[in-house]
Design a protein around this motif. Structure first.
Motif, PDB file in Angstrom:
ATOM      1  N   PRO A  97       1.190  -4.385  -7.819  1.00  0.00           N
ATOM      2  CA  PRO A  97       0.787  -5.524  -6.971  1.00  0.00           C
ATOM      3  C   PRO A  97      -0.349  -5.203  -5.997  1.00  0.00           C
ATOM      4  CG  PRO A  97       3.170  -5.384  -7.077  1.00  0.00           C
ATOM      5  CD  PRO A  97       2.626  -4.163  -7.777  1.00  0.00           C
ATOM      6  N   PHE A  98      -0.474  -3.963  -5.560  1.00  0.00           N
ATOM      7  CA  PHE A  98      -1.569  -3.609  -4.662  1.00  0.00           C
ATOM      8  C   PHE A  98      -2.914  -3.864  -5.325  1.00  0.00           C
ATOM      9  CE2 PHE A  98      -4.579  -0.524  -2.792  1.00  0.00           C
ATOM     10  CZ  PHE A  98      -4.552  -0.975  -1.481  1.00  0.00           C
ATOM     11  N   VAL A  99      -2.979  -3.616  -6.633  1.00  0.00           N
ATOM     12  CA  VAL A  99      -4.222  -3.827  -7.382  1.00  0.00           C
ATOM     13  C   VAL A  99      -4.337  -5.283  -7.839  1.00  0.00           C
ATOM     14  CG1 VAL A  99      -5.515  -3.157  -9.457  1.00  0.00           C
ATOM     15  CG2 VAL A  99      -4.281  -1.418  -8.137  1.00  0.00           C
ATOM     16  N   THR A 100      -3.262  -5.820  -8.387  1.00  0.00           N
ATOM     17  CA  THR A 100      -3.345  -7.172  -8.960  1.00  0.00           C
ATOM     18  C   THR A 100      -3.506  -8.264  -7.908  1.00  0.00           C
ATOM     19  OG1 THR A 100      -0.926  -7.394  -9.027  1.00  0.00           O
ATOM     20  CG2 THR A 100      -2.012  -6.515 -11.009  1.00  0.00           C
ATOM     21  N   SER A 101      -3.102  -7.985  -6.678  1.00  0.00           N
ATOM     22  CA  SER A 101      -3.230  -9.007  -5.632  1.00  0.00           C
ATOM     23  C   SER A 101      -4.527  -8.878  -4.837  1.00  0.00           C
ATOM     24  CB  SER A 101      -2.031  -8.942  -4.676  1.00  0.00           C
ATOM     25  OG  SER A 101      -2.055  -7.728  -3.948  1.00  0.00           O
ATOM     26  N   ALA A 102      -5.347  -7.916  -5.191  1.00  0.00           N
ATOM     27  CA  ALA A 102      -6.604  -7.697  -4.459  1.00  0.00           C
ATOM     28  C   ALA A 102      -7.572  -8.845  -4.683  1.00  0.00           C
ATOM     29  CB  ALA A 102      -7.247  -6.391  -4.911  1.00  0.00           C
ATOM     30  N   LYS A 103      -8.309  -9.177  -3.640  1.00  0.00           N
ATOM     31  CA  LYS A 103      -9.345 -10.194  -3.750  1.00  0.00           C
ATOM     32  C   LYS A 103     -10.560  -9.578  -4.454  1.00  0.00           C
ATOM     33  CE  LYS A 103      -7.927 -12.713   0.331  1.00  0.00           C
ATOM     34  NZ  LYS A 103      -8.297 -13.188   1.664  1.00  0.00           N
ATOM     35  N   PRO A 104     -11.423 -10.403  -5.017  1.00  0.00           N
ATOM     36  CA  PRO A 104     -12.616  -9.858  -5.685  1.00  0.00           C
ATOM     37  C   PRO A 104     -13.533  -9.154  -4.679  1.00  0.00           C
ATOM     38  CG  PRO A 104     -12.726 -12.254  -5.570  1.00  0.00           C
ATOM     39  CD  PRO A 104     -11.367 -11.850  -5.073  1.00  0.00           C
ATOM     40  N   ALA A 105     -14.280  -8.190  -5.162  1.00  0.00           N
ATOM     41  CA  ALA A 105     -15.195  -7.428  -4.301  1.00  0.00           C
ATOM     42  C   ALA A 105     -16.185  -8.351  -3.593  1.00  0.00           C
ATOM     43  CB  ALA A 105     -15.935  -6.379  -5.122  1.00  0.00           C
ATOM     44  N   SER A 106     -16.517  -9.465  -4.210  1.00  0.00           N
ATOM     45  CA  SER A 106     -17.473 -10.397  -3.598  1.00  0.00           C
ATOM     46  C   SER A 106     -16.955 -10.953  -2.271  1.00  0.00           C
ATOM     47  CB  SER A 106     -17.786 -11.552  -4.555  1.00  0.00           C
ATOM     48  OG  SER A 106     -16.596 -12.267  -4.861  1.00  0.00           O
ATOM     49  N   SER A 107     -15.659 -10.912  -2.054  1.00  0.00           N
ATOM     50  CA  SER A 107     -15.108 -11.412  -0.784  1.00  0.00           C
ATOM     51  C   SER A 107     -15.505 -10.518   0.398  1.00  0.00           C
ATOM     52  CB  SER A 107     -13.584 -11.536  -0.868  1.00  0.00           C
ATOM     53  OG  SER A 107     -12.986 -10.261  -0.969  1.00  0.00           O
ATOM     54  N   LEU A 108     -16.020  -9.333   0.119  1.00  0.00           N
ATOM     55  CA  LEU A 108     -16.452  -8.414   1.178  1.00  0.00           C
ATOM     56  C   LEU A 108     -17.866  -8.707   1.671  1.00  0.00           C
ATOM     57  CD1 LEU A 108     -15.069  -5.057  -0.264  1.00  0.00           C
ATOM     58  CD2 LEU A 108     -14.133  -6.411   1.620  1.00  0.00           C
ATOM     59  N   VAL A 109     -18.614  -9.511   0.940  1.00  0.00           N
ATOM     60  CA  VAL A 109     -20.015  -9.772   1.290  1.00  0.00           C
ATOM     61  C   VAL A 109     -20.165 -10.301   2.713  1.00  0.00           C
ATOM     62  CG1 VAL A 109     -22.062 -11.154   0.708  1.00  0.00           C
ATOM     63  CG2 VAL A 109     -20.763 -10.002  -1.100  1.00  0.00           C
ATOM     64  N   PRO A 110     -19.400 -11.323   3.144  1.00  0.00           N
ATOM     65  CA  PRO A 110     -19.565 -11.793   4.533  1.00  0.00           C
ATOM     66  C   PRO A 110     -19.279 -10.692   5.568  1.00  0.00           C
ATOM     67  CG  PRO A 110     -18.272 -13.366   3.264  1.00  0.00           C
ATOM     68  CD  PRO A 110     -18.438 -12.143   2.415  1.00  0.00           C
ATOM     69  N   LEU A 111     -18.293  -9.866   5.319  1.00  0.00           N
ATOM     70  CA  LEU A 111     -17.975  -8.781   6.242  1.00  0.00           C
ATOM     71  C   LEU A 111     -19.124  -7.777   6.311  1.00  0.00           C
ATOM     72  CD1 LEU A 111     -15.956  -7.319   8.083  1.00  0.00           C
ATOM     73  CD2 LEU A 111     -15.014  -6.251   6.036  1.00  0.00           C
ATOM     74  N   ILE A 112     -19.648  -7.399   5.163  1.00  0.00           N
ATOM     75  CA  ILE A 112     -20.761  -6.449   5.118  1.00  0.00           C
ATOM     76  C   ILE A 112     -21.983  -7.024   5.845  1.00  0.00           C
ATOM     77  CG2 ILE A 112     -22.427  -5.324   3.569  1.00  0.00           C
ATOM     78  CD1 ILE A 112     -20.041  -5.126   1.535  1.00  0.00           C
ATOM     79  N   ASN A 113     -22.267  -8.296   5.596  1.00  0.00           N
ATOM     80  CA  ASN A 113     -23.417  -8.930   6.260  1.00  0.00           C
ATOM     81  C   ASN A 113     -23.235  -8.974   7.771  1.00  0.00           C
ATOM     82  OD1 ASN A 113     -24.870  -9.308   3.917  1.00  0.00           O
ATOM     83  ND2 ASN A 113     -24.028 -11.341   3.546  1.00  0.00           N
ATOM     84  N   SER A 114     -22.024  -9.257   8.243  1.00  0.00           N
ATOM     85  CA  SER A 114     -21.810  -9.304   9.695  1.00  0.00           C
ATOM     86  C   SER A 114     -21.958  -7.920  10.320  1.00  0.00           C
ATOM     87  CB  SER A 114     -20.448  -9.913  10.030  1.00  0.00           C
ATOM     88  OG  SER A 114     -19.407  -9.064   9.644  1.00  0.00           O
ATOM     89  N   VAL A 115     -21.541  -6.885   9.627  1.00  0.00           N
ATOM     90  CA  VAL A 115     -21.710  -5.517  10.140  1.00  0.00           C
ATOM     91  C   VAL A 115     -23.194  -5.165  10.193  1.00  0.00           C
ATOM     92  CG1 VAL A 115     -21.283  -3.072   9.642  1.00  0.00           C
ATOM     93  CG2 VAL A 115     -19.427  -4.720   9.444  1.00  0.00           C
ATOM     94  N   LEU A 142       0.840  -1.202   0.000  1.00  0.00           N
ATOM     95  CA  LEU A 142       0.000   0.000   0.000  1.00  0.00           C
ATOM     96  C   LEU A 142       0.874   1.251   0.000  1.00  0.00           C
ATOM     97  CD1 LEU A 142      -2.631   1.628   0.208  1.00  0.00           C
ATOM     98  CD2 LEU A 142      -2.506   1.326   2.683  1.00  0.00           C
ATOM     99  N   ARG A 143       1.895   1.253   0.832  1.00  0.00           N
ATOM    100  CA  ARG A 143       2.775   2.429   0.894  1.00  0.00           C
ATOM    101  C   ARG A 143       3.425   2.702  -0.457  1.00  0.00           C
ATOM    102  NH1 ARG A 143       4.769  -0.067   5.959  1.00  0.00           N
ATOM    103  NH2 ARG A 143       6.735  -0.368   4.851  1.00  0.00           N
ATOM    104  N   ASP A 144       3.838   1.650  -1.144  1.00  0.00           N
ATOM    105  CA  ASP A 144       4.452   1.831  -2.458  1.00  0.00           C
ATOM    106  C   ASP A 144       3.429   2.339  -3.476  1.00  0.00           C
ATOM    107  OD1 ASP A 144       6.821   1.473  -4.246  1.00  0.00           O
ATOM    108  OD2 ASP A 144       5.397   0.154  -5.277  1.00  0.00           O
ATOM    109  N   PHE A 145       2.222   1.790  -3.433  1.00  0.00           N
ATOM    110  CA  PHE A 145       1.162   2.237  -4.343  1.00  0.00           C
ATOM    111  C   PHE A 145       0.912   3.729  -4.167  1.00  0.00           C
ATOM    112  CE2 PHE A 145      -3.296   3.059  -5.382  1.00  0.00           C
ATOM    113  CZ  PHE A 145      -3.386   2.520  -6.658  1.00  0.00           C
ATOM    114  N   LEU A 146       0.783   4.163  -2.915  1.00  0.00           N
ATOM    115  CA  LEU A 146       0.556   5.589  -2.658  1.00  0.00           C
ATOM    116  C   LEU A 146       1.730   6.432  -3.122  1.00  0.00           C
ATOM    117  CD1 LEU A 146      -1.153   5.394   0.852  1.00  0.00           C
ATOM    118  CD2 LEU A 146      -2.245   5.842  -1.361  1.00  0.00           C
ATOM    119  N   SER A 147       2.942   5.941  -2.926  1.00  0.00           N
ATOM    120  CA  SER A 147       4.107   6.719  -3.365  1.00  0.00           C
ATOM    121  C   SER A 147       4.141   6.847  -4.886  1.00  0.00           C
ATOM    122  CB  SER A 147       5.412   6.118  -2.836  1.00  0.00           C
ATOM    123  OG  SER A 147       5.767   4.962  -3.562  1.00  0.00           O
TER     124      SER A 147
END
Length: 115
Positions: A88-106, A63-68
């Protein structure tokens, strides 16, 4: 504002890359870099230089490198959108669908606190 905008120089699409870097810092730190009620952030960029994370060790080197790459003062050295999409910050990201369980728990927690 990107340094080239602040100084009145001609500018192109890379001003948006600068803005992406600033938004990235704002998202992780929950505060606009150089926010000060007496001086404009644009002036502080001229005085203090490129905004940086307040506590960089809290965040991944990736992340620090991406921002720089987004926040290079020299527009010619600042990465383009095409280059950033290969970072790599972008290419190694998980798909947005991986956030669904987190959103549901919140959502469930919010329902519990309302009752």
């Amino acid at each position: 504002m990107a340094p080239e905008v602040v100084t009145g120089q001609p500018y192109g699409p890379k001003v948006d890359i600068w803005s992406l870097g600033i938004v990235g810092i704002k998202m992780v730190e929950r505060e606009v870099p150089y926010w000060n009620k007496t001086l404009l952030p644009q002036l502080l960029i001229d005085i203090r230089g490129t905004p940086k994370l307040q506590q960089p060790n809290r965040f991944s080197p990736c992340l620090r490198d991406f921002l720089s790459c987004c926040l290079r003062r020299n527009e010619a050295q600042r990465w383009s959108a095409k280059e950033l999409l290969q970072h790599p910050f972008v290419t190694s990201a998980k798909p947005a669908s991986s956030l669904v369980p987190l959103i549901n728990s919140v959502k469930k927690e919010k329902k519990k606190t309302r009752i």
